[in-house]
Design a protein around this motif. Sequence first.
Motif, mmCIF file in Angstrom:
data_model
loop_
_atom_site.group_PDB
_atom_site.id
_atom_site.type_symbol
_atom_site.label_atom_id
_atom_site.label_comp_id
_atom_site.label_asym_id
_atom_site.label_seq_id
_atom_site.Cartn_x
_atom_site.Cartn_y
_atom_site.Cartn_z
ATOM 1 N N SER A 1 2.515 1.666 -3.343
ATOM 2 C CA SER A 1 1.604 2.056 -4.426
ATOM 3 C C SER A 1 1.182 3.518 -4.311
ATOM 4 O O SER A 1 0.717 4.101 -5.283
ATOM 5 C CB SER A 1 0.375 1.148 -4.430
ATOM 6 O OG SER A 1 -0.382 1.363 -3.255
ATOM 7 N N GLU A 2 1.328 4.091 -3.123
ATOM 8 C CA GLU A 2 0.844 5.461 -2.917
ATOM 9 C C GLU A 2 1.932 6.509 -2.906
ATOM 10 O O GLU A 2 1.685 7.696 -3.122
ATOM 11 C CB GLU A 2 0.040 5.534 -1.604
ATOM 12 C CG GLU A 2 -1.368 4.985 -1.794
ATOM 13 C CD GLU A 2 -2.032 4.564 -0.494
ATOM 14 O OE1 GLU A 2 -1.599 5.051 0.588
ATOM 15 O OE2 GLU A 2 -2.966 3.747 -0.559
ATOM 16 N N SER B 1 0.845 -1.202 0.000
ATOM 17 C CA SER B 1 0.000 0.000 0.000
ATOM 18 C C SER B 1 0.872 1.241 0.000
ATOM 19 O O SER B 1 0.634 2.189 -0.747
ATOM 20 C CB SER B 1 -0.896 0.045 1.244
ATOM 21 O OG SER B 1 -1.725 -1.068 1.244
ATOM 22 N N TYR B 2 1.885 1.212 0.839
ATOM 23 C CA TYR B 2 2.799 2.350 0.925
ATOM 24 C C TYR B 2 3.494 2.562 -0.422
ATOM 25 O O TYR B 2 3.546 3.674 -0.942
ATOM 26 C CB TYR B 2 3.822 2.087 2.031
ATOM 27 C CG TYR B 2 4.644 3.297 2.402
ATOM 28 C CD1 TYR B 2 4.176 4.223 3.334
ATOM 29 C CD2 TYR B 2 5.892 3.517 1.821
ATOM 30 C CE1 TYR B 2 4.921 5.333 3.672
ATOM 31 C CE2 TYR B 2 6.651 4.620 2.159
ATOM 32 C CZ TYR B 2 6.163 5.533 3.087
ATOM 33 O OH TYR B 2 6.904 6.632 3.414
ATOM 34 N N TRP C 1 5.414 2.582 -8.906
ATOM 35 C CA TRP C 1 4.498 1.427 -8.817
ATOM 36 C C TRP C 1 4.315 0.755 -10.182
ATOM 37 O O TRP C 1 4.297 -0.472 -10.306
ATOM 38 C CB TRP C 1 3.148 1.878 -8.242
ATOM 39 C CG TRP C 1 2.147 0.768 -8.162
ATOM 40 C CD1 TRP C 1 1.081 0.549 -8.995
ATOM 41 C CD2 TRP C 1 2.128 -0.292 -7.193
ATOM 42 N NE1 TRP C 1 0.397 -0.583 -8.603
ATOM 43 C CE2 TRP C 1 1.017 -1.117 -7.500
ATOM 44 C CE3 TRP C 1 2.936 -0.629 -6.103
ATOM 45 C CZ2 TRP C 1 0.697 -2.251 -6.754
ATOM 46 C CZ3 TRP C 1 2.614 -1.761 -5.360
ATOM 47 C CH2 TRP C 1 1.508 -2.556 -5.695
#
Length: 397
Positions: free
Chosen positions: A78-79, A75-76, A111
């Motif tokens: 990808s953001e 998540s980290y 990403w």
Amino acid sequence: DYGLERPQGYNVSFHYNPHVEYHHFGSSHPMKPWRLTLTKQLVLSYGLEYTMDLYEPRPANFNELAIFHDREYLSYLSEITPQNAKPDDAQYIAYGFGGDSNDCPVFDGLWNYVSLYTGASMSAAYNLLNKQSDIAINWSGGLHHAKKNLASGFCYVNDIVIAIQLLLTQHQRVLYIDIDVHHGDGVEQAFESTDRVFTLSFHKYGIDRHGWPFFPGTGNIDEIGPKDPANRGKAHSLNIPIDDGIDDHQYKSLFKTVTSKVVEKYNPQAIVLQSGADSLGGDRLGRFNLNIKAHGSCIETVKSFGRPLILIGGGGYTPRNVARTWCHETAVCVGATLHDDLPTHIPYLQAFQGEENGGGRLYPDLHNTKRHDNLNTDPALQKLVERAMENLRYMEG
Ligand code: V1P
Ligand code: CA
Ligand code: ZN
């Protein structure tokens, strides 16, 4: 006519999404994704595309990357963007971004980049699984340092671990071989508790005159996996630590002796070969003194074992020589012999010209770039082989 005869008749597939080459780590960073542009151009200029099945794989998605990586880390990853990154943030540091040398910078499209090279390794694995290919190639992959929740040494997502996980759905035993000049620590660690993957890495190991260990600092001859005899992964790793300046003859014989023994003892049902080109002479980060054909002879050796094979890239920091090597190794897979004079109609030809030695040629003598004295004596390498053979005796069956 570049002599593209294919006596062996292996089915080879080439997995490449060209969008991967437009990503930039930053101008002073040694990792240059555009080396893949050069590689592709050489492969095309020799007509090798007619000898293989070409795939343009889709990017891997979040759930596919989560086969190995922690979801919080993904998540980290990808953001995060160069705009929203906070270098003092605890997570930023804990996940391996930045650091003193900025090995793993946050760049635009990060990403997308990791999804593309991992998608290509997955596509290669699927091709072996459905028996469409005997050898599947992904030069954009091979990012062997990434851990499940940590970016390390230019690697954010470990495409190799994910590809091996896919192979394990059908194959009982997978052998991983790594000829990048750096230790394949991420792959070794990922499979340390299983006997279904055997990891074998050849690499520079040692401490320099300033007291710094050669990155990542692991992989000595005693590192053969967990010590606990109850652990199934015991003795299912083998590391071959090598000193500066190893030459063609020494490396070829070391590689052949060790890998042949491992294949004989472990009898893998599939092999994944990481062919990092930073083990060549004249590499910006490497310390070895190999020529392109010596590096390529390792691919020939592995091909001769006759097991389904994934061939992936990795390091390599002198782009023109990375491209030459991976083009040559693509030819080795299909069984073609390439002319030493580069075709004159290729784009980017200037990238391969103007060298003191080897300009306009596919196989320059990289010994001429000799920057590292050979510190490997034949008796020391003989001892190393004996230690390796000893370590293999701890593996059952
Ligand atoms: O040595 C380090 C750091 C310094 N810290 C104490 C550790 N980093 C190396 C990383 C090498 C990564 C190799 C990746 C691969 O195996 C797979 C793709 O090839 C490093 C080096 C070096 N000479 O070893 N980072 C850099 N150089 C670097 C130089 C300029 C800008 C950014 C990083
Ligand atoms: Ca290695
Ligand atoms: Zn490397």
